[in-house]
Design an enzyme around this catalytic site. Sequence first.
Site, PDB file in Angstrom:
ATOM      1  N   CYS A 449       0.822  -1.214   0.000  1.00  0.00           N
ATOM      2  CA  CYS A 449       0.000   0.000   0.000  1.00  0.00           C
ATOM      3  C   CYS A 449       0.856   1.265   0.000  1.00  0.00           C
ATOM      4  CB  CYS A 449      -0.952  -0.005   1.188  1.00  0.00           C
ATOM      5  SG  CYS A 449      -0.133  -0.128   2.794  1.00  0.00           S
ATOM      6  N   HIS A 584      -1.860   0.497   7.571  1.00  0.00           N
ATOM      7  CA  HIS A 584      -2.380   0.806   6.230  1.00  0.00           C
ATOM      8  C   HIS A 584      -2.104   2.267   5.916  1.00  0.00           C
ATOM      9  CE1 HIS A 584      -4.471  -0.037   2.627  1.00  0.00           C
ATOM     10  NE2 HIS A 584      -5.605   0.602   2.925  1.00  0.00           N
ATOM     11  N   ASP A 605      -8.110   4.305  -1.987  1.00  0.00           N
ATOM     12  CA  ASP A 605      -7.528   3.186  -1.231  1.00  0.00           C
ATOM     13  C   ASP A 605      -6.867   2.218  -2.200  1.00  0.00           C
ATOM     14  OD1 ASP A 605      -6.871   1.139   0.482  1.00  0.00           O
ATOM     15  OD2 ASP A 605      -8.806   1.123   1.505  1.00  0.00           O
TER      16      ASP A 605
END
Length: 673
Positions: A449, A584, A605
């Site tokens: 991520c 995250h 996202d």
Amino acid sequence: MHIFTRKQQLGVSVTAEHQKQQAMLTCEICGEELVLDKDMKTHLLLRHMENDMGCPLCSWSGVAYNELRFHINTTHKEKQDHDGAEGRGGHSLVRPSSSPTPSTTIVDSHCKQAIGLSRSEGSEKGVANGNRFDTIGGGVSLRTSNSTLESKERMTVSPQAFSRGESGGGRAVAIVEPTSSVSTGFLRSAQDSSRPTSRHCNAEDSVGVGSAEHTTVKQKRFSSPLKEKRFSCPMCALVCTDAFILQEHVELHLLEESPAEEAVLGATSSTEAASSSNSSGGKSYECPLCSVVCGDCYSLQEHVELHLDYGTVTNAVSPGSDLRLARRLQEEEKQRRKEQEAKREAEEFKKLQRQFGVDGRGGYRKQMERTMEKAVSRGVMVPADFHNKRAEMMEALASGVDDGRTRTQGVLGALYVYYQREVRDCVHVWLSADTDHFCSSEGDKGWGCGYRNFQMLLSSLQRMEPYTTCLSEGSVPSIPRVQVLIEGAWREGLDPQGATHFNQRLQGTRAWIGATEIYALCTSLRVSARVLDFHQPTGPGDTHPRLFDWVKQYFSQTGASGARLPPRVVQTTQPPLYLQHQGHSRSIVGVEQKKNGSLCLLLLDPGCTPGDVRKLLSQDGSTVSTAVRRMRKFSGNLKHRQYQVVVVDGVLSPEEKQTRVLNSRTLQAERIP
């Protein structure tokens, strides 16, 4: 020398008085009669220890009592029958001692005839006269209820017997001598023993004393050194060769103790009594069964009884054994806890390594290959497609440019159109500059991520005029290439603490990156960046209203300030914000302000699939509304304790970059509040 004399003097009155009060306890092994239960325990412990029994008819020894009885009843059955026919009774088991071949005092047949105790003639006469023999430590002492006979035929132990036992290295031989009317030939010495292999000689064996062979065997046996145990008295310097002698000797000491000393010394503990007696020059008593030193004889007696109760009679017992045992158990428990703690920490460390991708399982390329191999094994992918995709992946990795399979363009334009046409409940909407969405692929799922958010930020900066001079236009680096760029920033001196944390290596790993790695990479590319740390909640319910206010101020500062009424939807020239929290990271590309004054962030996202993001490009209003609803995050949706934001605000000159490199040695974020 005075041991048996004192015992006989006290034994007449004391034993008679106890026999009147309570029944006597008789030992089943040797026939010893005792009064108290604890005395019987001590007797059994000291005289009949297991594996210390011997056959009276042969040299077989070192066995238990039950085995010895079976041996006599089977091997010497004929001998028992012969003795029973002559009226002498069966052989009794010899009492155990510390050596399998003790020396004994032999009663002469003339002595037996004189006192009426011959087995063949005077057994009944001896009982009628009240006489009996008591064998102690291999010797024979005469006990009688007649005080006149006792005074005339009192038995004493010759000091030569003890000296002979010490010089010979074996057990001391008790030589019984008469004190008055009995002649010197009344008892024979141990050298006239008639059976070298048995513990006691009977009457018929003592008759054949003229046999040369028997005498030779006896002399050989008594001349050979015997390695036997000795028992030293804990109250005086006397050394006994038999545990039973020691028992009766200690009992004499106990009887001679004064009641006053018993009352005074019995009230203190054994340890305190020992220390006080040593300091005042008093006696100290050492346990004959271990090395514990007691301050008085009664403490010693209680200590010995503990040995009897718990069965801890062993030569390995040492002073403070209980304390040492407790300490050893404590150390073992402490060591066990340390091992468990170390094992738990190792397991947790392995979990963290796996979680952050530094467990050596390989990086982007290996994960992609394994994912495709699993797809082939499940039948989802044919082998031909596997080889084609693998070749394309290797080509993209060699070029260092992202293959664009997870890239979605035109997202911000579609959002601008949607807010202009559909949304009526928002007072103001601010959007960032045009930004492409990058989602995770099979090669970086679960750990990529941070890299994907940097690709989103870079895709926006490449379209903006101030950053085109330091960034290559149009090409977004792949994840392995981003790892190489971060390692290069570390080599330039940026964020040395972070470099140490990752051991100076990211290539070939699945390591997570955060806000500090993004800052180091931007600085290395001469892009000015800051790290803001919203380190604690600032609203009710662990919310962060200060974060929302700051984001609104960031996007609204470049709006149309000259207009009387600012437009409801504004697409600014500000690049997106990198938002990091525990586990995250996402990208902030806009903010909504509702009619009630509440704020809502718009997030891209990397965990969203390309299909979900491409719904924003649809012409169907309901489909777009569903996709926008997934992007909205209100204050109640962001409840992590800490958030970090990376803000890009210009280009660095070479001098400014060098200053940032030096300052990053102690990298600090701007804490809000």
